[in-house]
Design an enzyme around this catalytic site. Structure first.
Site, mmCIF file in Angstrom:
data_model
loop_
_atom_site.group_PDB
_atom_site.id
_atom_site.type_symbol
_atom_site.label_atom_id
_atom_site.label_comp_id
_atom_site.label_asym_id
_atom_site.label_seq_id
_atom_site.Cartn_x
_atom_site.Cartn_y
_atom_site.Cartn_z
ATOM 1 N N SER A 186 38.967 41.858 124.231
ATOM 2 C CA SER A 186 38.065 40.852 123.673
ATOM 3 C C SER A 186 36.807 41.487 123.115
ATOM 4 O O SER A 186 36.272 41.054 122.112
ATOM 5 C CB SER A 186 37.688 39.849 124.752
ATOM 6 O OG SER A 186 37.051 40.511 125.824
ATOM 7 N N CYS A 187 36.331 42.528 123.740
ATOM 8 C CA CYS A 187 35.035 43.069 123.356
ATOM 9 C C CYS A 187 35.080 43.786 122.012
ATOM 10 O O CYS A 187 34.053 44.131 121.448
ATOM 11 C CB CYS A 187 34.522 44.002 124.452
ATOM 12 S SG CYS A 187 35.787 44.555 125.575
ATOM 13 N N THR A 188 36.261 44.032 121.459
ATOM 14 C CA THR A 188 36.316 44.671 120.147
ATOM 15 C C THR A 188 36.517 43.648 119.040
ATOM 16 O O THR A 188 36.605 43.988 117.880
ATOM 17 C CB THR A 188 37.480 45.674 120.073
ATOM 18 O OG1 THR A 188 38.661 44.998 120.488
ATOM 19 C CG2 THR A 188 37.241 46.844 120.971
#
Lengths: 460, 460
Positions: B321-323
């Protein structure tokens, strides 16, 4: 080999070639990725967008790249119409727009709820007037579209004045600048602008869509993050880089090249009617694209003419019905009300030598003469008394295609006295355009059409 | 520099480079024109279509070229759905399709009259089962879609069996073959097939859409004569030529290269869990693409991991998710129910050397260890008595993003006795996937979620 059809597709500009080659090595990765190759691709994409935006005269964040000019037109019209759904769904276009604009307009009619398209008429040069545009705008007009210059006859449209009319009415104007963007930016307060790279010497596979800030725009079709959500799919970055680089390059050469080609086109405009009998040069002689000229030759069929010119090493195109799969003449020529038979469009690529144009002028008269000589289909010819008692003839050209009906008319007109009539029976679509155009060219009176029956009165 | 992200975009194959260069000189004119340059372009286009059709396993007149794989999917789904409008508008897709398929499906829902999309679940390897597909088909199902192989985890789908199920139900099946077409044709009785050239080492700007004869298909959008009326706009002929030539070239190398890369990927699959603690390798270990492997690393955030690998000269992608700009983990990992944090997808381009893979395996453990070391955000930790009287803890990770909630959970699990519980408070989207996945990996019991509260019971 002289390629005189740059309005269809221009040969690749050397700068486009170089840029494409470089970008194939540097720009194949996904610009949305965070790693080195992705960042490099992103830099190339951003730089290309800035270059293209500068040439268009808009902000980089107003411009997206599309897979073609047609795609840009379709996406631009669909997004602008959806953005103004609450106002209405009426669309105003000129009658001489590119088919992508006309088809996108008419798709609205069939696919949605009662949308309507008004086609604004043009004068005999192919130009619209701002007044006619103003009259076509309605309270429910969602979008107006106007080309910057016509793709078949080269006539430049009064975009700035029409934009002003649209602005006053609060209607956004989409300008299809496909034919002109290589020559210079489009003046005036347009709202959306579209273009196509392969028309200016860029690669195929790249179009531009600019949407001014403040213009209501709702992208249609499935969601996608790329190109501001306006163009789904993995972009063609090497081609985009080449498109932007070549646009800058052709712009740098545009003033000089336009002046040079304008002289060559003027030479064609002046010499063709001197060298070839029964020719009509069409389009505005002054307000026109620098590199494009169109003329029509009586008693000639376009396809044979194109083949003969091709054999003589000239590549041109034609708006004649006989060269099209639909057997209807170009909608542009029809809207202008000019002759469509034996139609030839010459559009000179940048760098065309004067000697090539001179050779074309040498070759053309013989080619046209040969084609005319070989044409002569048999028709039934009946003498009868006209309604007013004047001698009259009936020429039965039913089932015969352009240019036969006009040829047969021309053959017999001398057989009736001045004041007499010839009735031509023809079910060819092109005859509706070409018989009146022939009358105007030869100084006879066109008496109108009743079904497949065309009435012509000899005046000279 | 090791580029390990060919599933995003493969570097241009040398044959594509050569063919593109040649076609830029030979194929820039309009293939619809009658003159020499146009006829030459037409020959190139026809030859490219035959080559591509042979590789796909269809007739040349069943195949059109599109500007991208995404375009092929959108046009294919829209045309197939419109062609079966009278049957209904229900669409069946797998839950792990490419976003272009899911978005096109969901566009139907919002833009048209009550269409519905059924997303077929996958197992923990990412595969659908033909039975589940069969159960999803309804009397009003207009179209089913299934990828040939998954783009994020490499799992090969049972296309032939699903096609059989669809055939029995009279529902056309569209197969998105973007990830697999370079490796071989898609077996089974598919009805429509899509692909994307830049995935097999062809140029950007070319997709394929094949529609079998007999499949009802009504092209949507404005009318255009090109590509059988299915793809409007001037085609990107040089890129099409390069796409077809490179497809033939990669197919000729496919068997050998697949065998070679399969060994390298097996090495990664085996060695990564040995070298890096707390790793889950995902996707089917056997029924998979030869060149692609995905694993997730606990207690690591995907973006930092990607940056660190980039600094070590490895380009990979991540479904963490963080990318992503949306802060939600990959829908593929979510549908599989596997860990999403610290996710790494390695997809080896053709020609990848074994030494590069060895260097990756050398570098990876240190990179993961460093990222884990630097992570450790402060959280509020409160002791309280659990409802069942067993000792319990509450970890407040509200406002903290992946991988912090899981890191904090792991830090305290040892502080409660076996049988005790930890309640994690988290509003991070990824926690819904990663807390249960962590439990399964570490042998604890996931007690479910109530709003932002996740219950975990220590078992070991």
């Amino acid at each position: 080999m002289a390629y005189f059809d740059s309005a269809s597709s221009a040969p690749l500009h050397p700068v486009a070639h170089e840029a494409l080659r470089a970008a194939l090595d540097e720009g194949w990765a996904d610009p949305a990725r965070l790693y080195r190759e992705g960042r490099r691709a992103r830099l190339l994409l951003d730089a290309a967008r800035e270059t293209a935006a500068e040439a268009v005269g808009c902000r980089p964040d107003e411009l997206v790249f599309t897979p073609s000019g047609t795609y840009a037109v379709h996406a631009g019209m669909a997004g602008a119409l959806a953005g103004r759904r609450r106002v209405g769904s009426h669309v105003v276009v000129s009658a001489v727009e590119h088919s992508s604009v006309l088809h996108a307009g008419h798709t609205r009619v069939t696919d949605r709820d009662g949308a309507a398209v008004t086609e604004v008429a043009v004068d005999r040069t192919g130009a619209v007037s701002p007044d006619t545009y103003a009259a076509a705008l309605r309270a429910d007009t969602a979008l107006a579209c106007l080309q910057s210059a016509n793709h078949e006859v080269g006539t430049v449209q009064p975009v700035a004045a029409v934009a002003e009319v649209c602005r006053a009415a609060g209607v956004p104007l989409l300008v299809d600048a496909a034919q002109s963007l290589g020559w210079g930016p489009v003046d005036g307060g347009w709202s959306l602008l579209t273009a196509s790279a392969h028309k200016w010497g860029g690669p195929a596979g790249v179009g531009l869509l600019a949407v001014r800030k403040g213009v209501r725009f709702a992208p249609q079709g499935p969601v996608d993050e790329r190109e501001s959500g306006r163009v789904p799919g993995f972009g063609n970055l090497p081609a985009i880089v080449a498109a932007a680089a070549s646009l800058r390059a052709v712009r740098a050469e545009a003033a000089d090249e336009a002046a040079r080609l304008r002289v060559l086109v003027d030479r064609i405009r002046a010499r063709v009617p001197e060298l070839v009998p029964d020719v009509e040069v069409v389009g505005d002689p002054v307000r026109r694209l620098p590199h494009l000229v169109t003329f029509s030759c009586l008693y000639v069929d376009g396809e044979t003419l194109l083949h003969e010119l091709d054999r003589a090493d000239f590549s041109v195109s034609s708006g004649s019905s006989c060269t099209s799969s639909t057997l209807t003449p170009s909608h542009v020529l029809r809207a202008m009300g000019v002759l469509s038979e034996g139609n030839v469009r010459v559009s000179l690529p940048s760098g065309t030598a004067g000697a090539e144009v001179d050779r074309f002028l040498e070759v053309l008269p013989g080619v046209v003469a040969r084609v005319r000589e070989t044409l002569g289909a048999p028709v039934v010819r009946t003498e009868s008394a006209g309604a007013d008692g004047a001698p009259s003839l009936v020429v039965d050209a039913l089932g015969k295609l352009c240019p036969i009906p006009v040829i047969e008319l021309a053959k017999v007109i001398g057989d009736v006295p001045v004041g007499g009539t010839v009735t031509v029976l023809s079910d060819d679509e092109a005859a509706r355009l070409d018989i009146p155009a022939w009358c105007e060219m030869r100084g006879h009176e066109y008496g109108g059409r009743d079904g497949t029956s065309f009435l012509v009165r000899r005046l000279v």
